[in-house]
Design an enzyme around this catalytic site. Structure first.
Site, short mmCIF file in Angstrom:
data_model
loop_
_atom_site.label_atom_id
_atom_site.label_comp_id
_atom_site.label_asym_id
_atom_site.label_seq_id
_atom_site.Cartn_x
_atom_site.Cartn_y
_atom_site.Cartn_z
N CYS A 93 10.76 71.49 26.60
CA CYS A 93 11.55 72.48 26.95
C CYS A 93 12.81 71.92 25.98
O CYS A 93 12.64 72.67 24.56
CB CYS A 93 11.93 71.94 28.56
SG CYS A 93 13.13 73.23 28.60
N ARG A 127 18.01 82.92 32.89
CA ARG A 127 17.11 82.22 33.16
C ARG A 127 15.77 82.05 33.58
O ARG A 127 15.76 83.09 34.49
CB ARG A 127 17.97 80.23 34.26
CG ARG A 127 19.16 80.22 32.82
CD ARG A 127 19.52 79.13 33.99
NE ARG A 127 18.59 77.89 33.30
CZ ARG A 127 18.77 77.14 31.95
NH1 ARG A 127 19.61 78.15 30.87
NH2 ARG A 127 18.24 76.23 31.56
N HIS A 194 7.86 71.19 33.52
CA HIS A 194 8.64 70.00 33.34
C HIS A 194 8.37 69.89 34.35
O HIS A 194 7.35 70.15 35.77
CB HIS A 194 9.65 69.55 33.00
CG HIS A 194 10.45 70.25 32.78
ND1 HIS A 194 11.69 70.50 31.65
CD2 HIS A 194 11.33 71.67 33.28
CE1 HIS A 194 12.73 71.48 31.75
NE2 HIS A 194 12.10 72.18 32.87
N1 GLN Z 1 19.27 74.93 26.82
C1 GLN Z 1 17.36 75.02 26.75
C2 GLN Z 1 17.70 76.60 27.66
O1 GLN Z 1 18.04 76.91 28.79
C3 GLN Z 1 16.73 73.88 27.32
C4 GLN Z 1 16.71 73.48 29.12
C5 GLN Z 1 15.79 72.48 29.03
O2 GLN Z 1 15.21 71.31 29.24
N2 GLN Z 1 15.10 72.69 30.97
O3 GLN Z 1 16.69 77.51 27.70
#
Ligand code: GLN
Length: 250
Positions: A93, A127, A194
């Site tokens: 990620c 998201r 993850h």
């Molecule tokens: N900050 C990054 C995003 O939101 C990675 C987030 C994460 O590692 N879960 O894309």
């Protein structure tokens, strides 16, 4: 054998139980008679050449990524040299984003990357959250599924010709559109999955351990002795089913 792991920024990039992935490496190595020696590599610390067989970098929010990005970029040459030397990498990620060319974050700030993976990432408004299942073929003819959980605002575009980690069966993946997830460069794997990833995908843990052992011994990667993996198989099936039930792209 002794497998030397460099864990990059464990104090910053550690959301979603990244330590669980390291615990899986430790346990699966020790069940085969190998010892895992994990060294944290933090801000301002050097990645010593030849001192690792496997590099691990976990996930983090934009804030944590901003705190480490310049320091990581200063380690770019060492990361490239390690991968060219056959060191295995697992990047998850936030760490996966920073091992690309860069991440344009939610505030509009450009975080520099290492340029190991041929991709760029730009944060979007929605998201991408939920269970994911992928179809992967890391070795020719050996198709496997990978199940995990994703939660990212970043949309990652692979360069033309770049090798993804897998094809999305269900979930969003790199950008919710391309149908690809993650990226692979030799023994380096980057992914949004993850949750943590390795307890429910022991085949990937073993593939990475085999690459790390090959680096440690100087031999070609050897398949590791199988383990019973009853609970792991069940965890994989539950997770993959959740992703299939959800379906979905953006
Ligand atoms: N900050 C990054 C995003 O939101 C990675 C987030 C994460 O590692 N879960 O894309």
């Amino acid at each position: 054998m002794r497998i030397r792991v460099g864990h990059l920024y464990p104090d910053y990039l550690n959301i979603y139980a990244d330590r669980g992935n390291i615990a899986v490496f430790e346990r699966r190595a020790s069940l085969r008679g190998h010892e895992l020696a994990v060294e944290a590599v933090g801000l301002g610390e050097k990645l010593r050449p030849g001192a690792q067989d496997l590099l691990y970098i976990g996930g983090g929010q934009d804030r944590e990524q901003a705190l480490v990005a310049a320091d990581l970029q200063a380690k770019s040459d060492a990361v490239h040299a390690a991968v060219a030397d056959g060191v295995a990498v697992l990047a998850v990620c936030g760490g996966y984003q920073l091992l690309g060319r860069g991440y344009h974050d939610l505030r509009g700030v450009d975080l520099p990357g290492v340029g190991l993976f041929p991709h760029e990432t730009v944060a979007g408004d929605r998201r991408m959250i939920g269970d994911v299942v992928l179809d992967c073929e890391l070795e020719p003819g050996e198709r496997r599924t990978l199940a995990g959980f994703e939660n990212h605002a970043g949309r990652t575009q692979l360069d033309p010709g770049a090798e993804p980690l897998g094809r999305v069966i269900a979930g969003f993946g790199n950008d919710g559109e391309s149908g690809y997830e993650g990226c692979r460069v030799g023994r380096a794997i980057g992914t949004y999955l993850h949750g943590p990833l390795l307890p429910r995908n022991p085949w990937l843990a073993d593939w990475l351990l085999a690459q790390a052992l090959a680096h440690a011994s100087g031999d070609e990667p050897q398949e590791l002795e199988p383990l019973p993996d009853r609970l792991e198989t069940e965890a994989h099936a539950v997770s993959a089913q959740r992703a299939r039930d959800r379906g979905g792209r953006l």
